[in-house]
Scaffold this motif. Structure first.
Motif, PDB file in Angstrom:
ATOM      1  N   ASN A  19       0.827  -1.213   0.000  1.00 10.59           N
ATOM      2  CA  ASN A  19       0.000   0.000   0.000  1.00 10.59           C
ATOM      3  C   ASN A  19       0.860   1.262   0.000  1.00 10.59           C
ATOM      4  OD1 ASN A  19      -2.327  -1.463  -0.005  1.00 10.59           O
ATOM      5  ND2 ASN A  19      -2.805  -1.172   2.153  1.00 10.59           N
ATOM      6  N   ALA A  20       1.946   1.239   0.784  1.00  9.76           N
ATOM      7  CA  ALA A  20       2.824   2.410   0.852  1.00  9.76           C
ATOM      8  C   ALA A  20       3.477   2.687  -0.500  1.00  9.76           C
ATOM      9  CB  ALA A  20       3.888   2.199   1.920  1.00  9.76           C
ATOM     10  N   GLU A  21       3.894   1.633  -1.186  1.00 14.49           N
ATOM     11  CA  GLU A  21       4.524   1.793  -2.498  1.00 14.49           C
ATOM     12  C   GLU A  21       3.520   2.275  -3.540  1.00 14.49           C
ATOM     13  OE1 GLU A  21       8.070  -1.546  -2.314  1.00 14.49           O
ATOM     14  OE2 GLU A  21       6.026  -2.191  -2.705  1.00 14.49           O
ATOM     15  N   SER A  59      -2.596   9.166  -0.544  1.00 17.03           N
ATOM     16  CA  SER A  59      -2.369   8.677   0.813  1.00 17.03           C
ATOM     17  C   SER A  59      -2.623   7.172   0.883  1.00 17.03           C
ATOM     18  CB  SER A  59      -3.299   9.390   1.798  1.00 17.03           C
ATOM     19  OG  SER A  59      -4.641   8.987   1.591  1.00 17.03           O
ATOM     20  N   GLU A  60      -2.047   6.535   1.916  1.00 13.87           N
ATOM     21  CA  GLU A  60      -2.280   5.101   2.092  1.00 13.87           C
ATOM     22  C   GLU A  60      -3.757   4.820   2.365  1.00 13.87           C
ATOM     23  OE1 GLU A  60       0.393   2.492   4.231  1.00 13.87           O
ATOM     24  OE2 GLU A  60       1.831   4.136   4.406  1.00 13.87           O
ATOM     25  N   HIS A  78      -9.332   2.329  -2.534  1.00 12.26           N
ATOM     26  CA  HIS A  78      -9.290   1.843  -3.915  1.00 12.26           C
ATOM     27  C   HIS A  78      -9.151   0.319  -3.961  1.00 12.26           C
ATOM     28  CE1 HIS A  78      -9.467   5.534  -6.146  1.00 12.26           C
ATOM     29  NE2 HIS A  78      -8.375   6.042  -5.603  1.00 12.26           N
ATOM     30  N   VAL A  79      -8.296  -0.221  -3.098  1.00 15.49           N
ATOM     31  CA  VAL A  79      -8.107  -1.680  -3.068  1.00 15.49           C
ATOM     32  C   VAL A  79      -9.423  -2.378  -2.717  1.00 15.49           C
ATOM     33  CG1 VAL A  79      -6.983  -3.588  -1.860  1.00 15.49           C
ATOM     34  CG2 VAL A  79      -5.646  -1.589  -2.539  1.00 15.49           C
ATOM     35  N   SER A  80     -10.143  -1.849  -1.746  1.00 13.72           N
ATOM     36  CA  SER A  80     -11.442  -2.434  -1.374  1.00 13.72           C
ATOM     37  C   SER A  80     -12.407  -2.425  -2.554  1.00 13.72           C
ATOM     38  CB  SER A  80     -12.051  -1.665  -0.199  1.00 13.72           C
ATOM     39  OG  SER A  80     -11.263  -1.791   0.957  1.00 13.72           O
ATOM     40  N   HIS A  81     -12.434  -1.312  -3.298  1.00 12.42           N
ATOM     41  CA  HIS A  81     -13.306  -1.223  -4.461  1.00 12.42           C
ATOM     42  C   HIS A  81     -12.883  -2.210  -5.548  1.00 12.42           C
ATOM     43  CE1 HIS A  81     -14.550   3.198  -3.409  1.00 12.42           C
ATOM     44  NE2 HIS A  81     -15.104   2.296  -2.620  1.00 12.42           N
ATOM     45  N   VAL A  82     -11.572  -2.343  -5.744  1.00 10.19           N
ATOM     46  CA  VAL A  82     -11.063  -3.278  -6.756  1.00 10.19           C
ATOM     47  C   VAL A  82     -11.466  -4.707  -6.415  1.00 10.19           C
ATOM     48  CG1 VAL A  82      -8.959  -4.332  -7.668  1.00 10.19           C
ATOM     49  CG2 VAL A  82      -9.137  -1.845  -7.522  1.00 10.19           C
ATOM     50  N   LEU A  83     -11.267  -5.116  -5.156  1.00  7.99           N
ATOM     51  CA  LEU A  83     -11.625  -6.477  -4.749  1.00  7.99           C
ATOM     52  C   LEU A  83     -13.108  -6.739  -4.933  1.00  7.99           C
ATOM     53  CD1 LEU A  83      -9.497  -6.991  -1.482  1.00  7.99           C
ATOM     54  CD2 LEU A  83      -8.889  -7.486  -3.851  1.00  7.99           C
TER      55      LEU A  83
END
Length: 218
Positions: free
Chosen positions: A171-173, A181-182, A188-193
């Motif tokens: 996430n930091a990368e 921001s993280e 975004h990751v939650s939406h992607v999953l």
């Protein structure tokens, strides 16, 4: 403190893993299991944060154990241990809820970092190994229209995030690469999953490789 469960039928390998991991003062091995059934029982008792899981074991194998642990009340984050030629069941293990995989000859510093990475909620992905995994266990004739449609439903920014996840970025990368921001990355990751209908980052990364969203390493 990160609590770890070691699951492998080879006592010498478990000893080596314990020695490496416990050289880090922030990691402790709370239990060792010789097969999947023992792993499930010991996980219930000790509630480890991370499990290093071999696949080929007598009795209950690592694949069945991973599926069983994924359905428990407090499942550990499972890292599959595999040989370089990739065990036949690794792909199924990842689809069953494992958060990544490591080669059994992973250097000690990378092993320690891997445990810390998954404990922090990230995945362990090696682009080169992921590429081999996809090419070996995904049949060329398989219809991927549903998977492509789900990827097409992502926004441009979500697609950018998915590409970086598939490249093994934390996430930091991702945040540094995309100048956000993280916290925003996590959203975004939650939406992607959710849009891809997958359970974790590894499954999302595998899907990205399957549909050709990520350029495979040569």
């Amino acid at each position: 403190m990160i609590d770890v469960l070691l699951v492998d039928d080879e006592e010498l390998l478990r000893y080596g893993l314990r020695t490496i991991l416990e050289s880090d003062p922030g990691i402790r091995v709370v239990a060792e299991a010789r097969d999947g059934a023992e792993a499930v029982e010991l996980s219930r008792i000790h509630m480890p944060d991370v499990a290093l899981m071999d696949i080929r074991m007598p009795g209950m194998d690592g694949l069945t154990a991973t599926r069983t642990l994924a359905g428990s009340d407090r499942p550990p984050k499972v890292i599959v241990l595999t040989t370089f030629d990739l065990d036949q069941y690794v792909y199924d293990a990842l689809r069953s809820g494992a958060v990544g995989f490591l080669l059994k000859d992973t250097p000690p510093p990378e092993l320690i970092q891997a445990v810390r990475t998954v404990a922090d909620g990230n995945a362990i992905l090696s682009p080169a190994v992921t590429s081999r995994l996809i090419s070996r266990f995904t049949a060329p004739e398989r219809d991927l229209s549903d998977e492509r449609a789900r990827v097409d439903s992502l926004t441009d920014r979500e697609r950018d995030v998915l590409r970086l996840l598939a490249d093994g970025r934390s996430n930091a990368e991702v945040a540094a690469k995309l100048f956000m921001s993280e916290g925003t990355v996590k959203v975004h990751v939650s939406h992607v999953l959710a849009k891809l209908e997958v359970g974790n980052r590894v499954q999302a990364a595998i899907l990205a490789h399957q549909v050709g969203l990520v350029a495979e390493p040569s």
